[in-house]
Design a protein around this motif. Structure first.
Motif, PDB file in Angstrom:
ATOM      1  N   UNK A 133      25.976 -18.709  23.860  1.00 57.14           N
ATOM      2  CA  UNK A 133      27.225 -18.924  23.139  1.00 57.14           C
ATOM      3  C   UNK A 133      27.112 -20.053  22.135  1.00 57.14           C
ATOM      4  N   UNK A 134      26.469 -21.164  22.523  1.00 56.55           N
ATOM      5  CA  UNK A 134      26.301 -22.274  21.587  1.00 56.55           C
ATOM      6  C   UNK A 134      25.385 -21.883  20.436  1.00 56.55           C
ATOM      7  N   UNK A 135      24.460 -20.987  20.711  1.00 62.76           N
ATOM      8  CA  UNK A 135      23.582 -20.500  19.643  1.00 62.76           C
ATOM      9  C   UNK A 135      24.330 -19.701  18.601  1.00 62.76           C
ATOM     10  N   UNK A 136      25.520 -19.243  18.937  1.00 61.70           N
ATOM     11  CA  UNK A 136      26.348 -18.493  17.990  1.00 61.70           C
ATOM     12  C   UNK A 136      27.362 -19.405  17.301  1.00 61.70           C
ATOM     13  N   UNK A 137      27.066 -20.708  17.307  1.00 63.62           N
ATOM     14  CA  UNK A 137      27.921 -21.703  16.630  1.00 63.62           C
ATOM     15  C   UNK A 137      29.316 -21.777  17.238  1.00 63.62           C
ATOM     16  N   UNK A 138      29.395 -21.580  18.526  1.00 68.52           N
ATOM     17  CA  UNK A 138      30.661 -21.710  19.237  1.00 68.52           C
ATOM     18  C   UNK A 138      30.701 -23.085  19.882  1.00 68.52           C
ATOM     19  N   UNK A 139      31.808 -23.788  19.738  1.00 66.30           N
ATOM     20  CA  UNK A 139      31.913 -25.108  20.353  1.00 66.30           C
ATOM     21  C   UNK A 139      32.071 -24.968  21.866  1.00 66.30           C
ATOM     22  N   UNK A 140      31.837 -26.092  22.533  1.00 65.07           N
ATOM     23  CA  UNK A 140      31.970 -26.073  23.992  1.00 65.07           C
ATOM     24  C   UNK A 140      33.411 -25.759  24.410  1.00 65.07           C
ATOM     25  N   UNK A 141      34.361 -26.312  23.674  1.00 67.97           N
ATOM     26  CA  UNK A 141      35.760 -26.046  24.002  1.00 67.97           C
ATOM     27  C   UNK A 141      36.091 -24.570  23.818  1.00 67.97           C
ATOM     28  N   UNK A 142      35.608 -23.978  22.735  1.00 71.93           N
ATOM     29  CA  UNK A 142      35.860 -22.556  22.498  1.00 71.93           C
ATOM     30  C   UNK A 142      35.187 -21.693  23.554  1.00 71.93           C
ATOM     31  N   UNK A 143      33.989 -22.113  23.973  1.00 74.35           N
ATOM     32  CA  UNK A 143      33.293 -21.334  24.992  1.00 74.35           C
ATOM     33  C   UNK A 143      34.076 -21.348  26.303  1.00 74.35           C
ATOM     34  N   UNK A 144      34.581 -22.531  26.677  1.00 76.27           N
ATOM     35  CA  UNK A 144      35.303 -22.608  27.946  1.00 76.27           C
ATOM     36  C   UNK A 144      36.625 -21.831  27.871  1.00 76.27           C
ATOM     37  N   UNK A 145      37.329 -21.971  26.763  1.00 72.57           N
ATOM     38  CA  UNK A 145      38.594 -21.243  26.621  1.00 72.57           C
ATOM     39  C   UNK A 145      38.356 -19.731  26.604  1.00 72.57           C
ATOM     40  N   UNK A 146      37.299 -19.305  25.914  1.00 74.09           N
ATOM     41  CA  UNK A 146      36.975 -17.874  25.902  1.00 74.09           C
ATOM     42  C   UNK A 146      36.586 -17.371  27.277  1.00 74.09           C
ATOM     43  N   UNK A 147      35.852 -18.213  28.015  1.00 75.48           N
ATOM     44  CA  UNK A 147      35.474 -17.835  29.387  1.00 75.48           C
ATOM     45  C   UNK A 147      36.707 -17.754  30.276  1.00 75.48           C
ATOM     46  N   UNK A 148      37.588 -18.746  30.143  1.00 74.71           N
ATOM     47  CA  UNK A 148      38.809 -18.743  30.953  1.00 74.71           C
ATOM     48  C   UNK A 148      39.661 -17.510  30.632  1.00 74.71           C
ATOM     49  N   UNK A 149      39.716 -17.159  29.352  1.00 77.04           N
ATOM     50  CA  UNK A 149      40.482 -15.961  28.968  1.00 77.04           C
ATOM     51  C   UNK A 149      39.874 -14.708  29.588  1.00 77.04           C
ATOM     52  N   UNK A 150      38.549 -14.646  29.610  1.00 73.07           N
ATOM     53  CA  UNK A 150      37.877 -13.494  30.230  1.00 73.07           C
ATOM     54  C   UNK A 150      38.200 -13.433  31.729  1.00 73.07           C
ATOM     55  N   UNK A 151      38.222 -14.596  32.384  1.00 75.75           N
ATOM     56  CA  UNK A 151      38.541 -14.616  33.816  1.00 75.75           C
ATOM     57  C   UNK A 151      39.972 -14.128  34.060  1.00 75.75           C
ATOM     58  N   UNK A 152      40.881 -14.554  33.214  1.00 74.95           N
ATOM     59  CA  UNK A 152      42.290 -14.141  33.392  1.00 74.95           C
ATOM     60  C   UNK A 152      42.424 -12.630  33.167  1.00 74.95           C
ATOM     61  N   UNK A 153      41.775 -12.118  32.127  1.00 73.74           N
ATOM     62  CA  UNK A 153      41.855 -10.682  31.833  1.00 73.74           C
ATOM     63  C   UNK A 153      41.249  -9.865  32.972  1.00 73.74           C
ATOM     64  N   UNK A 154      40.068 -10.293  33.442  1.00 76.28           N
ATOM     65  CA  UNK A 154      39.427  -9.557  34.537  1.00 76.28           C
ATOM     66  C   UNK A 154      40.252  -9.641  35.815  1.00 76.28           C
ATOM     67  N   UNK A 155      40.841 -10.804  36.062  1.00 73.51           N
ATOM     68  CA  UNK A 155      41.699 -10.935  37.256  1.00 73.51           C
ATOM     69  C   UNK A 155      42.876  -9.979  37.167  1.00 73.51           C
ATOM     70  N   UNK A 156      43.465  -9.863  35.990  1.00 72.59           N
ATOM     71  CA  UNK A 156      44.610  -8.959  35.823  1.00 72.59           C
ATOM     72  C   UNK A 156      44.187  -7.502  36.005  1.00 72.59           C
ATOM     73  N   UNK A 157      43.048  -7.132  35.436  1.00 74.02           N
ATOM     74  CA  UNK A 157      42.586  -5.745  35.542  1.00 74.02           C
ATOM     75  C   UNK A 157      42.276  -5.377  37.000  1.00 74.02           C
ATOM     76  N   UNK A 158      41.534  -6.244  37.664  1.00 74.80           N
ATOM     77  CA  UNK A 158      41.176  -5.940  39.055  1.00 74.80           C
ATOM     78  C   UNK A 158      42.393  -6.006  39.973  1.00 74.80           C
ATOM     79  N   UNK A 159      43.316  -6.907  39.681  1.00 78.13           N
ATOM     80  CA  UNK A 159      44.543  -6.966  40.488  1.00 78.13           C
ATOM     81  C   UNK A 159      45.351  -5.690  40.309  1.00 78.13           C
TER      82      UNK A 159
END
Length: 262
Positions: free
Chosen positions: A103-129
């Motif tokens: 992710x950092x190799x794609x010029x993504x900041x650490x904050x953006x990476x964490x927020x994007x990861x958190x968003x993925x976790x929320x989406x996956x949690x909603x889908x599986x729920x």
């Protein structure tokens, strides 16, 4: 050389890119086979095994109402779905440790990476729920798939007559807990590597032992038992949102100082 060339350019504060956050979320969903297919395949196999077991129990207790009732009472404590929550914790760990350097190799900041990861976790949690809730509704409507079995409406997920939306929230809280705790542990590894993991698990063990000692020495077991009885399994699950939030915050802070290594 002119004056303009000597004047330093004003620093530009990094801005949060919503598009890059979405890109990070999509990055975590690229491997659809391991993210979507494998968990449902394994859960389907576990469900098949449970169906066979329920059929055996129903056949063996047929004609004996007391034995049938005792068997169905015991089935409400099924832990057959626990695997999928652990799998999501592993996904949360892999999402951070394997994709952070990329992710950092794609010029993504650490904050953006964490927020994007958190968003993925929320989406996956909603889908599986949502998927688990649908199966719970079917299980309830068919009286345990016609065999009195309980896998998606087990005791831990609320009473049998629980509303579907409340059961969805229960599943959602559980999935969030495992995703964010797993990813939080992964950020400890990224920040301090093996030494960090050793210190973390040693500290965790000391905290658990210390709490047990505190309860024993203050003779607080009745109060602890009363708290669990008062909150019930569902209440305990919603209390898990507290460590979930702490894990998310800890992960965010640690990832900002983590060094990516392949």
């Amino acid at each position: 050389m002119t004056t303009s060339t000597l004047t330093p350019e004003p620093a530009i504060a990094p801005t949060l890119g919503a598009g890059r956050v979405i890109s990070v979320m999509r990055l975590h969903l690229v491997n659809r086979f391991s993210v979507f297919a494998i968990p449902w395949m394994i859960l389907g196999f576990i469900f098949l095994i449970n169906l066979i077991i329920w059929w055996i129990i129903a056949t063996a207790t047929r004609g004996d109402p007391e034995s049938t009732q005792n068997a169905q009472d015991g089935l409400q404590y099924s832990g057959a779905t626990f695997y999928i929550f652990v799998y999501m914790m592993v996904l949360g760990i892999q999402a951070i440790t394997l994709t952070f350097p990329f992710g950092l190799g794609l010029s993504v900041t650490r904050r953006e990476f964490w927020l994007g990861s958190a968003l993925a976790f929320v989406v996956l949690s909603a889908l599986y729920s949502a998927g688990m809730t649908v199966l719970a509704v079917i299980e309830e409507a068919t009286n345990g798939w016609g065999l009195g079995g309980r896998m998606f409406t087990a005791f831990y997920f609320g009473p049998p007559d629980q509303s579907w939306w409340f059961r969805f929230l229960i599943y959602f809280a559980i999935f969030l807990f495992f995703f964010f705790v797993g990813s939080g542990i992964a950020t400890i590894y990224l920040r301090w590597r093996v030494n960090g993991m050793l210190v973390f698990f040693a500290a965790l063990a000391l905290v658990i032992v210390g709490l047990l000692a505190l309860v024993v020495f203050t003779d607080s077991w009745p109060a602890v038992g009363a708290w669990f009885v008062e909150n019930g399994a569902v209440g305990v699950i919603f209390w898990s949102l507290v460590p979930t939030a702490l894990a998310a915050l800890t992960g965010f802070v640690l990832l900002r100082r983590a060094t990516p290594k392949n």
